[in-house]
Design a protein around this motif. Structure first.
Motif, PDB file in Angstrom:
ATOM      1  N   SER A   1      36.517  53.967  58.893  1.00 20.25           N
ATOM      2  CA  SER A   1      37.892  53.473  59.048  1.00 20.25           C
ATOM      3  C   SER A   1      38.833  54.221  58.110  1.00 20.25           C
ATOM      4  CB  SER A   1      37.957  51.968  58.762  1.00 20.25           C
ATOM      5  OG  SER A   1      37.489  51.672  57.462  1.00 20.25           O
ATOM      6  N   SER A   2      38.467  55.450  57.776  1.00 24.12           N
ATOM      7  CA  SER A   2      39.265  56.237  56.844  1.00 24.12           C
ATOM      8  C   SER A   2      40.702  56.380  57.338  1.00 24.12           C
ATOM      9  CB  SER A   2      38.638  57.622  56.666  1.00 24.12           C
ATOM     10  OG  SER A   2      37.300  57.514  56.207  1.00 24.12           O
ATOM     11  N   GLY A   3      41.647  56.189  56.426  1.00 21.36           N
ATOM     12  CA  GLY A   3      43.059  56.269  56.782  1.00 21.36           C
ATOM     13  C   GLY A   3      43.664  54.935  57.168  1.00 21.36           C
ATOM     14  N   GLN A   4      42.812  53.923  57.369  1.00 23.13           N
ATOM     15  CA  GLN A   4      43.311  52.605  57.736  1.00 23.13           C
ATOM     16  C   GLN A   4      43.500  51.737  56.503  1.00 23.13           C
ATOM     17  OE1 GLN A   4      44.343  51.980  60.631  1.00 23.13           O
ATOM     18  NE2 GLN A   4      43.338  53.557  61.887  1.00 23.13           N
ATOM     19  N   VAL A   5      44.495  50.875  56.562  1.00 25.59           N
ATOM     20  CA  VAL A   5      44.776  49.924  55.485  1.00 25.59           C
ATOM     21  C   VAL A   5      44.695  48.522  56.075  1.00 25.59           C
ATOM     22  CG1 VAL A   5      46.478  49.135  53.794  1.00 25.59           C
ATOM     23  CG2 VAL A   5      46.257  51.576  54.305  1.00 25.59           C
ATOM     24  N   ILE A   6      44.081  47.614  55.313  1.00 21.01           N
ATOM     25  CA  ILE A   6      43.799  46.280  55.841  1.00 21.01           C
ATOM     26  C   ILE A   6      44.446  45.216  54.956  1.00 21.01           C
ATOM     27  CG2 ILE A   6      41.951  44.638  56.372  1.00 21.01           C
ATOM     28  CD1 ILE A   6      40.119  46.941  56.973  1.00 21.01           C
ATOM     29  N   ASP A   7      45.021  44.218  55.582  1.00 18.92           N
ATOM     30  CA  ASP A   7      45.511  43.051  54.869  1.00 18.92           C
ATOM     31  C   ASP A   7      44.303  42.315  54.281  1.00 18.92           C
ATOM     32  OD1 ASP A   7      47.464  40.790  54.278  1.00 18.92           O
ATOM     33  OD2 ASP A   7      46.022  39.804  55.605  1.00 18.92           O
TER      34      ASP A   7
ATOM     35  N   TYR B   1      33.923  37.068  56.606  1.00 19.22           N
ATOM     36  CA  TYR B   1      33.286  35.754  56.739  1.00 19.22           C
ATOM     37  C   TYR B   1      32.676  35.605  58.133  1.00 19.22           C
ATOM     38  CZ  TYR B   1      32.604  30.694  56.777  1.00 19.22           C
ATOM     39  OH  TYR B   1      32.043  29.443  56.874  1.00 19.22           O
ATOM     40  N   GLU B   2      33.407  36.023  59.148  1.00 14.69           N
ATOM     41  CA  GLU B   2      32.893  35.936  60.517  1.00 14.69           C
ATOM     42  C   GLU B   2      31.655  36.810  60.704  1.00 14.69           C
ATOM     43  OE1 GLU B   2      37.181  35.089  62.762  1.00 14.69           O
ATOM     44  OE2 GLU B   2      36.227  37.062  62.873  1.00 14.69           O
ATOM     45  N   VAL B   3      31.694  38.019  60.160  1.00 16.07           N
ATOM     46  CA  VAL B   3      30.558  38.935  60.271  1.00 16.07           C
ATOM     47  C   VAL B   3      29.311  38.324  59.650  1.00 16.07           C
ATOM     48  CG1 VAL B   3      29.616  41.136  59.449  1.00 16.07           C
ATOM     49  CG2 VAL B   3      31.923  41.048  60.397  1.00 16.07           C
TER      50      VAL B   3
ATOM     51  N   MET C   1      33.443  42.920  67.611  1.00 14.94           N
ATOM     52  CA  MET C   1      33.514  43.183  66.181  1.00 14.94           C
ATOM     53  C   MET C   1      34.459  44.351  65.893  1.00 14.94           C
ATOM     54  SD  MET C   1      30.278  43.211  63.545  1.00 14.94           S
ATOM     55  CE  MET C   1      29.296  44.206  64.673  1.00 14.94           C
ATOM     56  N   ARG C   2      34.351  45.395  66.702  1.00  9.50           N
ATOM     57  CA  ARG C   2      35.230  46.551  66.532  1.00  9.50           C
ATOM     58  C   ARG C   2      36.686  46.172  66.771  1.00  9.50           C
ATOM     59  NH1 ARG C   2      34.478  52.145  67.026  1.00  9.50           N
ATOM     60  NH2 ARG C   2      32.337  51.809  67.704  1.00  9.50           N
ATOM     61  N   GLN C   3      36.940  45.404  67.818  1.00 10.63           N
ATOM     62  CA  GLN C   3      38.313  45.023  68.141  1.00 10.63           C
ATOM     63  C   GLN C   3      38.907  44.133  67.053  1.00 10.63           C
ATOM     64  OE1 GLN C   3      40.291  46.104  70.862  1.00 10.63           O
ATOM     65  NE2 GLN C   3      41.759  45.241  69.388  1.00 10.63           N
ATOM     66  N   THR C   4      38.095  43.204  66.537  1.00  9.34           N
ATOM     67  CA  THR C   4      38.584  42.326  65.470  1.00  9.34           C
ATOM     68  C   THR C   4      38.930  43.126  64.226  1.00  9.34           C
ATOM     69  OG1 THR C   4      37.175  40.541  66.317  1.00  9.34           O
ATOM     70  CG2 THR C   4      38.070  40.277  64.102  1.00  9.34           C
ATOM     71  N   LEU C   5      38.075  44.106  63.906  1.00  3.80           N
ATOM     72  CA  LEU C   5      38.360  44.966  62.748  1.00  3.80           C
ATOM     73  C   LEU C   5      39.647  45.741  62.964  1.00  3.80           C
ATOM     74  CD1 LEU C   5      37.568  46.221  60.036  1.00  3.80           C
ATOM     75  CD2 LEU C   5      36.170  47.871  61.310  1.00  3.80           C
ATOM     76  N   GLU C   6      39.815  46.291  64.146  1.00  4.62           N
ATOM     77  CA  GLU C   6      41.027  47.055  64.437  1.00  4.62           C
ATOM     78  C   GLU C   6      42.276  46.175  64.377  1.00  4.62           C
ATOM     79  OE1 GLU C   6      40.360  48.978  68.159  1.00  4.62           O
ATOM     80  OE2 GLU C   6      38.944  50.448  67.323  1.00  4.62           O
ATOM     81  N   ASP C   7      42.125  44.908  64.728  1.00  8.02           N
ATOM     82  CA  ASP C   7      43.261  43.986  64.649  1.00  8.02           C
ATOM     83  C   ASP C   7      43.692  43.740  63.205  1.00  8.02           C
ATOM     84  OD1 ASP C   7      43.302  43.746  67.381  1.00  8.02           O
ATOM     85  OD2 ASP C   7      42.170  41.867  67.446  1.00  8.02           O
TER      86      ASP C   7
END
Length: 258
Positions: free
Chosen positions: A143-149, A158-160, A227-233
Motif C-alpha cells: 500500500s506504498s504511497g497510501q495514507v490511512i485515517d 479489529y475486523e481482520v 478485505m482489499r476493498q475495505t482496506l482501500e476504503d
C-alpha cells in the motif's frame, strides 16, 4: 579465511522468529557489521522495514538484493537469515552456496518431532501458538504511497483479527497514518494482542509518502476481495491528506513556540 557467524532462523508463522532476532540485535553494538536477510517476501517486506527502522545500523536486504547480500557477507561480523514458513528449509543451501551456518528453530512448546527438529542445530522455545492450525492462504498487498485515517485503520484491523474476513492465524502490516507517523501492526492467534507500534521514522507531512507500507494475512477461507476493498476504503484522498498534514504542521509549530 574468515569464519562467518551466520545464524539461519526458521519456525512456524507467528512463533517469534523476528522477535528473537530483534532481541539478539539489541545486545549487539552499533559498531558491529550486522546483516539481516529474509528471502521470499517479494514486494511486501514488512519485517525488513521494521528492522531497518529499529536498527538503522544494520544492513537489511530483501528480494532482488541477493548479489549485494552475498557481497557483504565477506565483511560482516554477524549475519541473521530469517526463513519464512512458506520456504523449504533446504532453500538455504542455494542461498548460501555451501557456506557454514547455525540452524536455529523458534518453535511453540507443544510442537514435537517436526521437520524443524530434524533440521535445527538448536531449538528455542517460542510463542505458545497452536501448531495444529493449518492456514493455507497467504494474502499480501503493498500500500506504498497510501495514507490511512488511524481510526479507520484500527477498525479494519479489529475486523481482520476477529474473523470478519475468515479465520486469521497471523497478520502483520505497516501503515502510514494521517498525522505522518508509521505504525506497525502484529497479530498471532492465541497470543495476547499488542497495540500498534510506532516505528522510529521521520513524520511525512508533504504529500504522499515515498516509502513502503503494506499488509500480510495468513488464514483460511479468506474473503480477499472484501478485505482489499475495505482496506482501500480506508485510504485518504489527496485533498484529505493535504488537510491533515496542514493541521499537523500547524500543531507542531504551535508546540515549538510554546
Amino acid at each position: 579465511m574468515k569464519v562467518l557467524n551466520i545464524t539461519v532462523v526458521g519456525g512456524l508463522a507467528g512463533s517469534g522468529k523476528t522477535t528473537w532476532i530483534c532481541q539478539q540485535m539489541q545486545n549487539l553494538t552499533a559498531s558491529e557489521n550486522i546483516i539481516y536477510f529474509s528471502p521470499g517476501t517479494g514486494n511486501v517486506p514488512i519485517d525488513q522495514t521494521r528492522l531497518a527502522a529499529e536498527f538503522p545500523h544494520v544492513q537489511v536486504f530483501q528480494d532482488g538484493q541477493e548479489v549485494e547480500f552475498l557481497h557483504q557477507l565477506t565483511t560482516a561480523e554477524t549475519v541473521y537469515i530469517e526463513l519464512g514458513f512458506y520456504l523449504e528449509l533446504s532453500s538455504i543451501h542455494k542461498i548460501l552456496d555451501g557456506l557454514s551456518y547455525q540452524a536455529l528453530a523458534i518453535l511453540p512448546p507443544k510442537l514435537q518431532d517436526s521437520e524443524y527438529h530434524a533440521w535445527a542445530d538448536k531449538i528455542i522455545k517460542g510463542a505458545d501458538i497452536d501448531p495444529n492450525i493449518t492456514a493455507n492462504k497467504l494474502w499480501r498487498v503493498p500500500s506504498s504511497g497510501q495514507v490511512i485515517d488511524e481510526d479507520s485503520l484500527r477498525e479494519f484491523w479489529y475486523e481482520v483479527t476477529h474473523g470478519a474476513y475468515g479465520f486469521v492465524s497471523r497478520a502483520k502490516g505497516i501503515f502510514d497514518v494521517a498525522d505522518g507517523r508509521v505504525l506497525y501492526a502484529d497479530f498471532v492467534a492465541g497470543v495476547p494482542t499488542i497495540d500498534f507500534l510506532e516505528l522510529d521514522l521521520p513524520r511525512h507531512l508533504e504529500g504522499r509518502p515515498q516509502r513502503f507500507s503494506g499488509i500480510e494475512v495468513l488464514g483460511e477461507n479468506l474473503d480477499e476481495s472484501t478485505m482489499r476493498q475495505t482496506l482501500e476504503d480506508c485510504y485518504l484522498s489527496e485533498t484529505a491528506i493535504a488537510q491533515y498534514q496542514q493541521q499537523v504542521r500547524q500543531i507542531l509549530i504551535e508546540e515549538t513556540i510554546e
